[in-house]
Design a protein around this motif. Structure first.
Motif, mmCIF file in Angstrom:
data_model
loop_
_atom_site.group_PDB
_atom_site.id
_atom_site.type_symbol
_atom_site.label_atom_id
_atom_site.label_comp_id
_atom_site.label_asym_id
_atom_site.label_seq_id
_atom_site.Cartn_x
_atom_site.Cartn_y
_atom_site.Cartn_z
ATOM 1 N N THR A 140 85.302 7.047 -10.418
ATOM 2 C CA THR A 140 85.624 6.637 -11.815
ATOM 3 C C THR A 140 85.194 7.833 -13.407
ATOM 4 O OG1 THR A 140 83.848 5.315 -11.813
ATOM 5 C CG2 THR A 140 85.990 4.029 -10.884
ATOM 6 N N GLY A 141 86.266 7.399 -13.998
ATOM 7 C CA GLY A 141 85.442 7.908 -15.289
ATOM 8 C C GLY A 141 86.594 9.435 -15.304
ATOM 9 N N MET A 163 91.126 9.659 -15.099
ATOM 10 C CA MET A 163 91.144 10.443 -14.226
ATOM 11 C C MET A 163 92.161 9.006 -13.880
ATOM 12 S SD MET A 163 88.978 9.706 -10.353
ATOM 13 C CE MET A 163 87.340 10.746 -12.226
ATOM 14 N N ARG A 164 93.125 9.884 -12.967
ATOM 15 C CA ARG A 164 94.375 9.287 -12.622
ATOM 16 C C ARG A 164 93.750 8.748 -11.081
ATOM 17 N NH1 ARG A 164 99.168 11.310 -16.255
ATOM 18 N NH2 ARG A 164 100.466 9.789 -15.411
ATOM 19 N N TYR A 165 94.462 8.096 -10.666
ATOM 20 C CA TYR A 165 95.254 7.045 -9.211
ATOM 21 C C TYR A 165 96.450 7.948 -8.802
ATOM 22 C CZ TYR A 165 90.832 6.581 -10.652
ATOM 23 O OH TYR A 165 88.817 6.014 -10.751
ATOM 24 N N VAL A 208 99.063 4.638 -8.971
ATOM 25 C CA VAL A 208 98.646 3.282 -8.569
ATOM 26 C C VAL A 208 97.046 3.258 -9.865
ATOM 27 C CG1 VAL A 208 99.620 3.204 -6.308
ATOM 28 C CG2 VAL A 208 96.780 3.723 -7.115
ATOM 29 N N THR A 209 96.911 2.015 -9.794
ATOM 30 C CA THR A 209 95.300 1.299 -10.929
ATOM 31 C C THR A 209 94.279 2.282 -9.892
ATOM 32 O OG1 THR A 209 95.519 -0.458 -9.928
ATOM 33 C CG2 THR A 209 96.533 -0.571 -11.988
ATOM 34 N N VAL A 210 93.030 2.132 -9.926
ATOM 35 C CA VAL A 210 91.938 2.210 -9.213
ATOM 36 C C VAL A 210 91.434 0.920 -8.279
ATOM 37 C CG1 VAL A 210 90.409 1.328 -10.888
ATOM 38 C CG2 VAL A 210 89.061 2.882 -8.762
#
Length: 91
Positions: A88-89, A1-3, A48-50
């Motif tokens: 997440t995941g 998963m990407r943010y 962006v990062t989580v």
């Protein structure tokens, strides 16, 4: 998963086809989760990062002073600051 951080521009921001290709989930504070790179490029989304995505959400909640509603099913949360945690995941 990407943010991703992106501003929703209204109708056509997420098309049915794009969502079917790879689910695009919107969250508060203009944060989106998806693995759909083509959609992200098309709308100019910034990956962006989580951690950064969660910071944007937390800052938004603080700035808007978002709280749980007074009729929330859990009495102890009524009027308390909202807590929103990104998934997440894999989706």
């Amino acid at each position: 998963m990407r943010y991703f951080k992106a501003t929703n521009t209204g109708k056509g921001f997420i098309t049915y086809e794009e969502n079917e290709e790879s689910h695009i989930q919107g969250h508060i504070a203009d944060i989106y989760t998806t693995d759909n790179e083509a959609w992200a490029r098309r709308v100019g989304a910034l990956e962006v990062t989580v951690e950064i995505a969660q910071e944007h959400i937390d800052d938004f909640i603080d700035a808007e002073e978002l709280v749980y509603p007074e009729d929330h099913e859990d009495d102890s949360l009524r009027g308390q600051p909202l807590v929103y945690t990104l998934p997440t995941g894999s989706m």
